[in-house]
Design a protein around this motif. Sequence first.
Motif, PDB file in Angstrom:
ATOM      1  N   MET A   1      52.237 114.410  24.235  1.00 46.33           N
ATOM      2  CA  MET A   1      51.476 113.707  23.199  1.00 46.33           C
ATOM      3  C   MET A   1      52.347 112.685  22.473  1.00 46.33           C
ATOM      4  SD  MET A   1      49.326 115.345  20.020  1.00 46.33           S
ATOM      5  CE  MET A   1      48.296 116.275  21.147  1.00 46.33           C
ATOM      6  N   ALA A   2      53.599 113.070  22.212  1.00 45.97           N
ATOM      7  CA  ALA A   2      54.514 112.153  21.521  1.00 45.97           C
ATOM      8  C   ALA A   2      54.786 110.911  22.364  1.00 45.97           C
ATOM      9  CB  ALA A   2      55.817 112.877  21.204  1.00 45.97           C
ATOM     10  N   VAL A   3      54.991 111.121  23.678  1.00 43.83           N
ATOM     11  CA  VAL A   3      55.221 109.990  24.576  1.00 43.83           C
ATOM     12  C   VAL A   3      53.995 109.074  24.599  1.00 43.83           C
ATOM     13  CG1 VAL A   3      55.584 109.329  26.991  1.00 43.83           C
ATOM     14  CG2 VAL A   3      56.901 111.202  26.017  1.00 43.83           C
ATOM     15  N   GLY A   4      52.781 109.691  24.664  1.00 44.44           N
ATOM     16  CA  GLY A   4      51.541 108.910  24.690  1.00 44.44           C
ATOM     17  C   GLY A   4      51.375 108.063  23.439  1.00 44.44           C
ATOM     18  N   ILE A   5      51.668 108.665  22.283  1.00 49.01           N
ATOM     19  CA  ILE A   5      51.545 107.928  21.019  1.00 49.01           C
ATOM     20  C   ILE A   5      52.555 106.783  20.973  1.00 49.01           C
ATOM     21  CG2 ILE A   5      51.868 108.094  18.517  1.00 49.01           C
ATOM     22  CD1 ILE A   5      50.760 110.974  18.716  1.00 49.01           C
ATOM     23  N   THR A   6      53.792 107.072  21.444  1.00 56.42           N
ATOM     24  CA  THR A   6      54.836 106.037  21.452  1.00 56.42           C
ATOM     25  C   THR A   6      54.439 104.861  22.326  1.00 56.42           C
ATOM     26  OG1 THR A   6      56.541 107.735  21.121  1.00 56.42           O
ATOM     27  CG2 THR A   6      57.269 105.575  21.935  1.00 56.42           C
ATOM     28  N   LEU A   7      53.896 105.159  23.523  1.00 58.16           N
ATOM     29  CA  LEU A   7      53.454 104.093  24.422  1.00 58.16           C
ATOM     30  C   LEU A   7      52.324 103.278  23.810  1.00 58.16           C
ATOM     31  CD1 LEU A   7      53.505 105.973  27.868  1.00 58.16           C
ATOM     32  CD2 LEU A   7      55.057 104.160  27.119  1.00 58.16           C
ATOM     33  N   ALA A   8      51.390 103.966  23.135  1.00 58.01           N
ATOM     34  CA  ALA A   8      50.266 103.259  22.493  1.00 58.01           C
ATOM     35  C   ALA A   8      50.760 102.321  21.403  1.00 58.01           C
ATOM     36  CB  ALA A   8      49.278 104.273  21.907  1.00 58.01           C
ATOM     37  N   VAL A   9      51.749 102.803  20.606  1.00 62.69           N
ATOM     38  CA  VAL A   9      52.309 101.966  19.536  1.00 62.69           C
ATOM     39  C   VAL A   9      53.018 100.744  20.120  1.00 62.69           C
ATOM     40  CG1 VAL A   9      54.047 101.879  17.704  1.00 62.69           C
ATOM     41  CG2 VAL A   9      52.522 103.852  17.885  1.00 62.69           C
ATOM     42  N   ILE A  10      53.788 100.978  21.214  1.00 65.42           N
ATOM     43  CA  ILE A  10      54.500  99.864  21.859  1.00 65.42           C
ATOM     44  C   ILE A  10      53.519  98.839  22.405  1.00 65.42           C
ATOM     45  CG2 ILE A  10      55.953  99.258  23.843  1.00 65.42           C
ATOM     46  CD1 ILE A  10      57.383 101.961  23.438  1.00 65.42           C
ATOM     47  N   LEU A  11      52.427  99.322  23.034  1.00 65.09           N
ATOM     48  CA  LEU A  11      51.427  98.429  23.599  1.00 65.09           C
ATOM     49  C   LEU A  11      50.753  97.599  22.505  1.00 65.09           C
ATOM     50  CD1 LEU A  11      49.842  97.491  26.095  1.00 65.09           C
ATOM     51  CD2 LEU A  11      48.245  99.381  25.711  1.00 65.09           C
ATOM     52  N   ILE A  12      50.365  98.241  21.414  1.00 65.36           N
ATOM     53  CA  ILE A  12      49.726  97.523  20.298  1.00 65.36           C
ATOM     54  C   ILE A  12      50.676  96.481  19.717  1.00 65.36           C
ATOM     55  CG2 ILE A  12      48.849  97.776  17.939  1.00 65.36           C
ATOM     56  CD1 ILE A  12      47.791 100.553  18.809  1.00 65.36           C
ATOM     57  N   TYR A  13      51.948  96.867  19.542  1.00 68.62           N
ATOM     58  CA  TYR A  13      52.939  95.935  19.007  1.00 68.62           C
ATOM     59  C   TYR A  13      53.126  94.738  19.931  1.00 68.62           C
ATOM     60  CZ  TYR A  13      57.396  94.079  17.364  1.00 68.62           C
ATOM     61  OH  TYR A  13      58.387  93.233  16.917  1.00 68.62           O
ATOM     62  N   ALA A  14      53.172  95.010  21.254  1.00 69.69           N
ATOM     63  CA  ALA A  14      53.351  93.929  22.229  1.00 69.69           C
ATOM     64  C   ALA A  14      52.187  92.954  22.188  1.00 69.69           C
ATOM     65  CB  ALA A  14      53.502  94.525  23.630  1.00 69.69           C
ATOM     66  N   GLN A  15      50.959  93.504  22.048  1.00 72.18           N
ATOM     67  CA  GLN A  15      49.775  92.639  21.977  1.00 72.18           C
ATOM     68  C   GLN A  15      49.793  91.779  20.715  1.00 72.18           C
ATOM     69  OE1 GLN A  15      46.581  95.511  22.309  1.00 72.18           O
ATOM     70  NE2 GLN A  15      46.370  95.177  24.527  1.00 72.18           N
ATOM     71  N   LEU A  16      50.152  92.389  19.598  1.00 73.28           N
ATOM     72  CA  LEU A  16      50.218  91.637  18.343  1.00 73.28           C
ATOM     73  C   LEU A  16      51.293  90.555  18.407  1.00 73.28           C
ATOM     74  CD1 LEU A  16      49.846  94.534  15.734  1.00 73.28           C
ATOM     75  CD2 LEU A  16      48.160  92.793  16.296  1.00 73.28           C
ATOM     76  N   LEU A  17      52.425  90.886  19.024  1.00 72.51           N
ATOM     77  CA  LEU A  17      53.507  89.920  19.158  1.00 72.51           C
ATOM     78  C   LEU A  17      53.089  88.751  20.042  1.00 72.51           C
ATOM     79  CD1 LEU A  17      56.465  89.268  18.480  1.00 72.51           C
ATOM     80  CD2 LEU A  17      57.137  90.528  20.555  1.00 72.51           C
ATOM     81  N   ALA A  18      52.362  89.073  21.150  1.00 73.63           N
ATOM     82  CA  ALA A  18      51.891  88.018  22.059  1.00 73.63           C
ATOM     83  C   ALA A  18      50.891  87.102  21.352  1.00 73.63           C
ATOM     84  CB  ALA A  18      51.257  88.648  23.298  1.00 73.63           C
ATOM     85  N   LYS A  19      49.994  87.703  20.558  1.00 71.19           N
ATOM     86  CA  LYS A  19      49.016  86.898  19.819  1.00 71.19           C
ATOM     87  C   LYS A  19      49.709  86.010  18.788  1.00 71.19           C
ATOM     88  CE  LYS A  19      44.955  89.905  20.229  1.00 71.19           C
ATOM     89  NZ  LYS A  19      43.985  90.752  19.490  1.00 71.19           N
TER      90      LYS A  19
END
Length: 377
Positions: free
Chosen positions: A38-56
């Motif tokens: 669960m911790a790994v899943g949450i970490t990946l989700a946070v990284i993905l959201i951050y990457a999308q925001l950074l790209a935008k």
Amino acid sequence: MITCLQQFIAGQFLKGSIGKDFLTFMSPENLLIGVQIMAVGITLAVILIYAQLLAKKRMHFYTQRIQNNIEVWISHIILEESVEGIDIPKKFYRLLEDPKARQIAIDELTNCKKNFSGIVAENIVALYNKLGLRDDSLSKIKNTRKWEVQARGIQELYLMDQKNLLTKIYRETNSKNEFVRSEAQIAIIYMTGFNGLRFLDVISYPLTLWQQIKLLEQLRLFGKKEDLSDRIPNWLESKNETVVIFALRLAAEYQQFAVIDAIRGCLVHPSSAVRTRAIKTLIVLADEKTAFTLTGYFAKENFENQVHILDSLLSFATDEQHAFLEKLLDAPDNIIKLKAAMVLANNCTDGLSTIEKRALVEPEPFERILRHVKSVK
């Protein structure tokens, strides 16, 4: 007793094979593994959201930088006496190699075109053509999978006065997509004025009320009143009910007195909406025959149109309509009685005395009607 029974059942469950499997699954080791996953899943989700925001964010600043550069170049170029003689820097052309930059340039030019006229407007169009942006707009029209892209392409072309593409745009005035054909119809009017109304001869899809309003607004930009008396009678014969309604609107808007006989013919149209519009148009173009015409068709109309006719008679009824109006005092509906009484009292010489006599013979509802008529007379 119930608690004891529940404990007994739970105990039997835990003694069985299912209970053993459950205890194994819920062991500390398995729980720890679950928490780690669960911790790994949450970490990946946070990284993905951050990457999308950074790209935008990066895309926003990139777009802003391109837009600022294009605005500066365009402002400089269109203020020259003639675009044709200007050598556009290669740096500007390199900037436009990016499709996003080309669209930003088109948007900037179309916005400028809306706000300028004369030589500046001509320079805007010349620059649009010189940069080859017309081809971008033209390719959008061919994108039949996305109606919003098609509509945008049509808008860009007509705002940039691409009259040599009228034939291509004209084909879209009867597009199966409402928004595409709406934009195409506006485009034809924008570029050719009243002559653009020829699409009314061929369209089979309905003209929405909103589209009719937009077309009238576009026509008003041309100022002068146009003689449409040779075309309106043909449109009034259209199988497309909304074309007939729009033609009636045009007749009223541009005071087409020459087609009043053709408009009277619409009073027997099978569509109630057409008849309603015909009544309203006749009221706008009222002549000495209008009162006789409307009262003659009154009995054949629905309630809504009857009320509208009586409201309109307040403007032009005379003593010649006295007998007709007095007869309506026997109508089964009290609203019709009231409307007829209002016209009698306001337009006929002895109309008020006629209502007073009816109130003596038939107090209900004529005493109430009489009070109302006197209060507003």
